[in-house]
Design a protein around this motif. Structure first.
Motif, PDB file in Angstrom:
ATOM      1  N   GLY A  61      -2.353  -6.787 -11.523  1.00 38.25           N
ATOM      2  CA  GLY A  61      -2.833  -5.803 -10.879  1.00 38.25           C
ATOM      3  C   GLY A  61      -4.240  -5.560 -11.053  1.00 38.25           C
ATOM      4  N   PRO A  62      -4.685  -5.512 -12.062  1.00 41.16           N
ATOM      5  CA  PRO A  62      -6.565  -5.105 -12.009  1.00 41.16           C
ATOM      6  C   PRO A  62      -7.347  -6.244 -11.279  1.00 41.16           C
ATOM      7  CG  PRO A  62      -5.619  -5.053 -14.385  1.00 41.16           C
ATOM      8  CD  PRO A  62      -4.422  -5.700 -13.438  1.00 41.16           C
ATOM      9  N   LEU A  63      -6.715  -7.242 -11.234  1.00 47.26           N
ATOM     10  CA  LEU A  63      -7.382  -8.431 -10.533  1.00 47.26           C
ATOM     11  C   LEU A  63      -7.074  -8.420  -9.030  1.00 47.26           C
ATOM     12  CD1 LEU A  63      -7.172 -11.308 -13.272  1.00 47.26           C
ATOM     13  CD2 LEU A  63      -8.973  -9.706 -12.697  1.00 47.26           C
ATOM     14  N   GLY A  64      -6.544  -7.626  -8.504  1.00 47.02           N
ATOM     15  CA  GLY A  64      -6.245  -7.687  -6.964  1.00 47.02           C
ATOM     16  C   GLY A  64      -4.841  -7.401  -6.620  1.00 47.02           C
ATOM     17  N   GLY A  65      -3.855  -7.623  -7.561  1.00 48.94           N
ATOM     18  CA  GLY A  65      -2.468  -7.559  -7.346  1.00 48.94           C
ATOM     19  C   GLY A  65      -2.252  -6.408  -6.655  1.00 48.94           C
ATOM     20  N   ASP A  66      -2.515  -5.061  -7.225  1.00 51.60           N
ATOM     21  CA  ASP A  66      -2.232  -3.987  -6.539  1.00 51.60           C
ATOM     22  C   ASP A  66      -2.857  -3.754  -4.837  1.00 51.60           C
ATOM     23  OD1 ASP A  66      -1.182  -2.921  -8.969  1.00 51.60           O
ATOM     24  OD2 ASP A  66      -3.231  -2.092  -9.575  1.00 51.60           O
ATOM     25  N   GLN A  67      -3.817  -4.427  -4.702  1.00 53.79           N
ATOM     26  CA  GLN A  67      -4.369  -4.376  -3.434  1.00 53.79           C
ATOM     27  C   GLN A  67      -3.581  -5.316  -2.451  1.00 53.79           C
ATOM     28  OE1 GLN A  67      -6.299  -4.389  -5.903  1.00 53.79           O
ATOM     29  NE2 GLN A  67      -8.110  -2.971  -5.486  1.00 53.79           N
ATOM     30  N   GLN A  68      -2.965  -6.383  -2.966  1.00 58.29           N
ATOM     31  CA  GLN A  68      -2.195  -7.467  -2.201  1.00 58.29           C
ATOM     32  C   GLN A  68      -0.897  -6.768  -1.998  1.00 58.29           C
ATOM     33  OE1 GLN A  68      -2.140 -10.595  -5.388  1.00 58.29           O
ATOM     34  NE2 GLN A  68      -2.602 -11.916  -3.558  1.00 58.29           N
ATOM     35  N   ILE A  69      -0.349  -5.793  -2.745  1.00 58.15           N
ATOM     36  CA  ILE A  69       0.724  -5.044  -2.472  1.00 58.15           C
ATOM     37  C   ILE A  69       0.485  -3.993  -1.355  1.00 58.15           C
ATOM     38  CG2 ILE A  69       2.595  -3.311  -3.246  1.00 58.15           C
ATOM     39  CD1 ILE A  69       2.813  -5.037  -6.014  1.00 58.15           C
ATOM     40  N   GLY A  70      -0.785  -3.381  -1.745  1.00 56.60           N
ATOM     41  CA  GLY A  70      -1.090  -2.296  -0.548  1.00 56.60           C
ATOM     42  C   GLY A  70      -1.078  -3.023   0.787  1.00 56.60           C
ATOM     43  N   ALA A  71      -1.578  -4.289   0.832  1.00 57.67           N
ATOM     44  CA  ALA A  71      -1.657  -4.956   2.050  1.00 57.67           C
ATOM     45  C   ALA A  71      -0.369  -5.367   2.570  1.00 57.67           C
ATOM     46  CB  ALA A  71      -2.492  -6.499   1.998  1.00 57.67           C
ATOM     47  N   LEU A  72       0.625  -5.709   1.913  1.00 54.63           N
ATOM     48  CA  LEU A  72       1.856  -5.733   2.515  1.00 54.63           C
ATOM     49  C   LEU A  72       2.621  -4.432   3.097  1.00 54.63           C
ATOM     50  CD1 LEU A  72       3.379  -7.752  -0.491  1.00 54.63           C
ATOM     51  CD2 LEU A  72       2.835  -8.669   2.013  1.00 54.63           C
ATOM     52  N   ILE A  73       2.067  -3.449   2.255  1.00 51.28           N
ATOM     53  CA  ILE A  73       2.744  -2.160   2.854  1.00 51.28           C
ATOM     54  C   ILE A  73       1.773  -1.870   4.290  1.00 51.28           C
ATOM     55  CG2 ILE A  73       2.392   0.549   2.656  1.00 51.28           C
ATOM     56  CD1 ILE A  73       2.453  -0.036  -0.548  1.00 51.28           C
ATOM     57  N   ALA A  74       0.571  -2.103   4.392  1.00 47.66           N
ATOM     58  CA  ALA A  74      -0.147  -1.771   5.465  1.00 47.66           C
ATOM     59  C   ALA A  74       0.461  -2.736   6.655  1.00 47.66           C
ATOM     60  CB  ALA A  74      -1.563  -1.867   5.441  1.00 47.66           C
ATOM     61  N   GLU A  75       0.812  -3.779   6.326  1.00 42.19           N
ATOM     62  CA  GLU A  75       1.446  -4.856   7.448  1.00 42.19           C
ATOM     63  C   GLU A  75       2.852  -4.699   7.633  1.00 42.19           C
ATOM     64  OE1 GLU A  75       0.439  -8.664   5.560  1.00 42.19           O
ATOM     65  OE2 GLU A  75      -1.970  -8.141   6.156  1.00 42.19           O
ATOM     66  N   ASP A  76       3.493  -3.514   7.213  1.00 41.38           N
ATOM     67  CA  ASP A  76       4.826  -3.328   7.228  1.00 41.38           C
ATOM     68  C   ASP A  76       5.776  -4.386   6.747  1.00 41.38           C
ATOM     69  OD1 ASP A  76       6.911  -1.612   8.112  1.00 41.38           O
ATOM     70  OD2 ASP A  76       6.993  -2.497  10.087  1.00 41.38           O
ATOM     71  N   ARG A  77       5.465  -4.808   5.485  1.00 42.50           N
ATOM     72  CA  ARG A  77       6.295  -5.962   5.229  1.00 42.50           C
ATOM     73  C   ARG A  77       6.504  -5.647   3.685  1.00 42.50           C
ATOM     74  NH1 ARG A  77       1.983 -10.651   4.788  1.00 42.50           N
ATOM     75  NH2 ARG A  77       3.690 -11.604   3.769  1.00 42.50           N
ATOM     76  N   MET A  78       6.831  -4.146   3.363  1.00 43.34           N
ATOM     77  CA  MET A  78       7.314  -3.658   1.973  1.00 43.34           C
ATOM     78  C   MET A  78       8.288  -2.666   2.416  1.00 43.34           C
ATOM     79  SD  MET A  78       7.301  -4.195  -0.927  1.00 43.34           S
ATOM     80  CE  MET A  78       6.076  -5.702  -1.066  1.00 43.34           C
ATOM     81  N   ASP A  79       9.353  -2.518   1.789  1.00 39.88           N
ATOM     82  CA  ASP A  79      10.427  -1.548   1.899  1.00 39.88           C
ATOM     83  C   ASP A  79      10.477  -0.493   0.963  1.00 39.88           C
ATOM     84  OD1 ASP A  79      11.392  -2.722   4.458  1.00 39.88           O
ATOM     85  OD2 ASP A  79      12.294  -4.199   3.232  1.00 39.88           O
ATOM     86  N   ALA A  80      10.219  -0.803  -0.443  1.00 43.15           N
ATOM     87  CA  ALA A  80      10.241   0.093  -1.337  1.00 43.15           C
ATOM     88  C   ALA A  80       9.131  -0.410  -2.493  1.00 43.15           C
ATOM     89  CB  ALA A  80      11.583   0.069  -1.961  1.00 43.15           C
ATOM     90  N   ILE A  81       8.752   0.232  -3.548  1.00 39.08           N
ATOM     91  CA  ILE A  81       7.868   0.216  -4.563  1.00 39.08           C
ATOM     92  C   ILE A  81       8.452   0.639  -5.915  1.00 39.08           C
ATOM     93  CG2 ILE A  81       5.713   0.476  -5.523  1.00 39.08           C
ATOM     94  CD1 ILE A  81       4.534   0.657  -2.843  1.00 39.08           C
ATOM     95  N   ILE A  82       8.646  -0.215  -6.872  1.00 37.94           N
ATOM     96  CA  ILE A  82       9.067   0.334  -8.282  1.00 37.94           C
ATOM     97  C   ILE A  82       7.952  -0.123  -8.888  1.00 37.94           C
ATOM     98  CG2 ILE A  82      10.628  -0.134 -10.213  1.00 37.94           C
ATOM     99  CD1 ILE A  82      13.078  -0.504  -7.870  1.00 37.94           C
TER     100      ILE A  82
END
Length: 128
Positions: A61-82
């Motif tokens: 997360g602190p090394l960019g994982g949170d941003q990678q998930i954010g990119a998946l969200i913005a690209e409509d490639r994520m349905d839910a986050i836990i």
């Protein structure tokens, strides 16, 4: 989402990783049907505990994982986050966590921060 696997992000702060691993163990039937993206250590621990899960491990997360998930969200490639958060410990990357939460709201994705909320989220995804 129709007919294709659900795309779910699984993330946990250090103090909540054990809780997420335990929670996932109670939802293996559902999670085995999902495409899972997980940040760093969380992804590694989930793969070790449940090798049948389809997990893509991202950066910590602190090394960019949170941003990678954010990119998946913005690209409509994520349905839910836990995202099991630890509200009692200061997080140096709190800005990233807030940005991820903001994106979940902007893109109207279900987001759970605790085991009970994640239970409800998974139930809704499977029956809604």
């Amino acid at each position: 989402m129709h007919g294709s696997p659900l795309r779910v992000a699984l993330v946990a702060h250090d103090a909540r990783k054990d809780a997420l691993i335990e929670w996932a163990g109670g939802h293996l039937d559902a999670l085995e049907q999902c495409e899972i993206s997980a940040t760093g250590t969380t992804g590694g621990r989930l793969k070790g505990a449940y090798p049948k899960l389809n997990i893509t491990a991202l950066k910590s997360g602190p090394l960019g994982g949170d941003q990678q998930i954010g990119a998946l969200i913005a690209e409509d490639r994520m349905d839910a986050i836990i995202f099991f958060i630890d509200p009692l410990s200061p997080m140096p990357h709190d800005v990233d966590v807030k940005a991820l939460t903001r994106l979940a709201v902007v893109y109207d994705l279900p987001l759970a921060h605790s085991p009970r909320a994640a239970d409800v989220l998974m139930w809704g995804l499977r029956h809604g």
